[in-house]
Design a protein around this motif. Structure first.
Motif, short mmCIF file in Angstrom:
data_model
loop_
_atom_site.label_atom_id
_atom_site.label_comp_id
_atom_site.label_asym_id
_atom_site.label_seq_id
_atom_site.Cartn_x
_atom_site.Cartn_y
_atom_site.Cartn_z
N THR A 27 0.91 -1.04 -0.11
CA THR A 27 0.04 0.08 0.07
C THR A 27 0.82 1.08 0.08
O THR A 27 0.75 2.27 -0.72
N ILE A 28 1.74 1.18 0.89
CA ILE A 28 2.65 2.44 0.69
C ILE A 28 3.43 2.58 -0.46
O ILE A 28 3.67 3.89 -0.91
N HIS A 29 3.93 1.45 -1.12
CA HIS A 29 4.77 1.74 -2.33
C HIS A 29 3.98 1.94 -3.59
O HIS A 29 4.56 2.32 -4.73
N ARG A 30 2.75 1.69 -3.51
CA ARG A 30 1.82 1.92 -4.55
C ARG A 30 0.93 3.15 -4.39
O ARG A 30 0.31 3.61 -5.40
N ASP A 31 1.24 3.85 -3.50
CA ASP A 31 0.62 5.16 -3.50
C ASP A 31 1.33 6.23 -4.28
O ASP A 31 2.41 6.61 -3.86
N PRO A 32 0.56 6.94 -5.20
CA PRO A 32 1.48 7.83 -6.23
C PRO A 32 1.88 9.20 -5.29
O PRO A 32 2.80 9.48 -5.71
N ALA A 33 1.29 9.34 -4.30
CA ALA A 33 1.77 10.49 -3.51
C ALA A 33 3.01 10.35 -2.95
O ALA A 33 3.90 11.21 -2.84
N SER A 34 3.64 9.23 -2.55
CA SER A 34 4.82 8.79 -2.06
C SER A 34 6.06 8.72 -3.16
O SER A 34 7.02 8.50 -2.96
N TRP A 35 5.39 8.87 -4.56
CA TRP A 35 6.34 8.76 -5.70
C TRP A 35 6.27 9.97 -6.59
O TRP A 35 6.51 10.08 -7.66
N ARG A 36 5.99 11.33 -5.86
CA ARG A 36 5.53 12.49 -6.53
C ARG A 36 7.10 13.10 -7.45
O ARG A 36 6.81 13.61 -8.15
N HIS A 37 8.09 12.77 -6.87
CA HIS A 37 9.31 13.10 -7.44
C HIS A 37 9.68 12.08 -8.51
O HIS A 37 10.67 12.36 -9.15
N PHE A 38 9.20 10.93 -8.68
CA PHE A 38 9.46 9.89 -9.64
C PHE A 38 8.31 9.04 -9.87
O PHE A 38 8.05 7.89 -9.58
N PRO A 39 7.37 9.71 -10.70
CA PRO A 39 6.09 9.11 -10.92
C PRO A 39 6.20 7.72 -11.38
O PRO A 39 5.31 6.81 -11.15
N SER A 40 7.17 7.40 -12.35
CA SER A 40 7.39 6.07 -12.81
C SER A 40 7.87 5.09 -11.92
O SER A 40 7.51 3.93 -12.42
N GLY A 41 7.97 5.35 -10.70
CA GLY A 41 8.53 4.34 -9.80
C GLY A 41 7.32 3.69 -8.79
O GLY A 41 7.43 2.80 -8.10
N VAL A 42 5.97 4.28 -9.26
CA VAL A 42 4.86 3.60 -8.57
C VAL A 42 4.86 2.00 -8.77
O VAL A 42 5.01 1.63 -9.77
N VAL A 43 4.81 1.28 -7.38
CA VAL A 43 4.69 0.09 -7.62
C VAL A 43 3.34 -0.44 -8.08
O VAL A 43 2.22 -0.11 -7.55
N THR A 44 3.38 -1.38 -9.04
CA THR A 44 1.99 -1.92 -9.53
C THR A 44 2.02 -3.38 -9.40
O THR A 44 0.99 -4.07 -9.71
N ASP A 45 3.09 -4.22 -9.21
CA ASP A 45 2.84 -5.82 -9.02
C ASP A 45 2.11 -5.89 -7.71
O ASP A 45 2.67 -5.64 -6.68
#
Length: 199
Positions: A27-45
């Motif tokens: 949940t933490i790693h798929r939250d786009p807000a936690s990746w706002r500096h690197f949007p392509s890093g959002v975890v989807t797996d």
């Protein structure tokens, strides 16, 4: 050498991940807000949480230290993942510790990354002091930069972020010491050319 699978700081519980942590880590790693500096890093797996748990367990066994699940209450929910771990590409001698931190956005701004980071550096220096501690981050992520600096790391490399979809993105490398030739060669091998090294 201290056993670092369970660490208590002033406000945090840092523990080797267990299976029950997988959903919160995902949940933490798929939250786009936690990746706002690197949007392509959002975890989807959907298996990523379990993968993180397994990777930490394997690295704790292999190296004596890895990324923790982080809580701010003894029996509370997982609010983050962080610590020092030896990346697989850093397994040469002496290799390096990668300092990592990612938190649930509801707790960002409380200084938890710095508190955890200081504990992680203590652990890394105890387990394998010959390995430098490295933080690898984007230049425009000011909060992450402040954390790296607060725990005592210094900027040693600045250059293009080769794998970033944003061609203007700039990567920074912070270290706890001056880089030696072996570390520079290792970093060069994973895409950080030596011409970005700061004197």
């Amino acid at each position: 050498m201290t056993r670092w699978t369970h660490v208590r700081t002033e406000r945090l519980w840092l523990d080797e991940p267990v299976d029950g942590d997988a959903d919160a880590l995902l949940t933490i790693h798929r939250d786009p807000a936690s990746w706002r500096h690197f949007p392509s890093g959002v975890v989807t797996d959907p298996e990523a949480g379990r993968t993180m748990v397994g990777a930490s367990r394997r690295r704790f066994e292999r190296d004596g230290l890895a990324y923790w699940s982080i809580r701010d209450a003894a029996d509370g929910p997982v609010i983050g993942r962080g610590g020092c771990s030896v990346p697989d590409e850093g397994l040469g001698e002496p290799g390096w510790w990668n300092l990592y931190y990612r938190f649930d956005q509801r707790v960002v701004g409380r200084g938890y990354a710095t508190e955890m980071g200081l504990a992680a550096l203590d652990a890394a220096h105890d387990v394998a002091p010959e390995r430098p501690v490295l933080a690898y981050l984007l230049e425009h992520n000011h909060a992450s930069r402040r954390t790296a600096e607060k725990v005592g790391l210094r900027l040693v490399w600045r250059g293009p972020d080769a794998d970033n979809p944003d061609p203007a993105a700039v990567r920074l490398v912070y270290l706890d010491r001056d880089p030696d030739d072996a570390l520079v060669d290792a970093l060069d091998a994973v895409g950080m050319p030596r011409q970005g090294l700061l004197g």
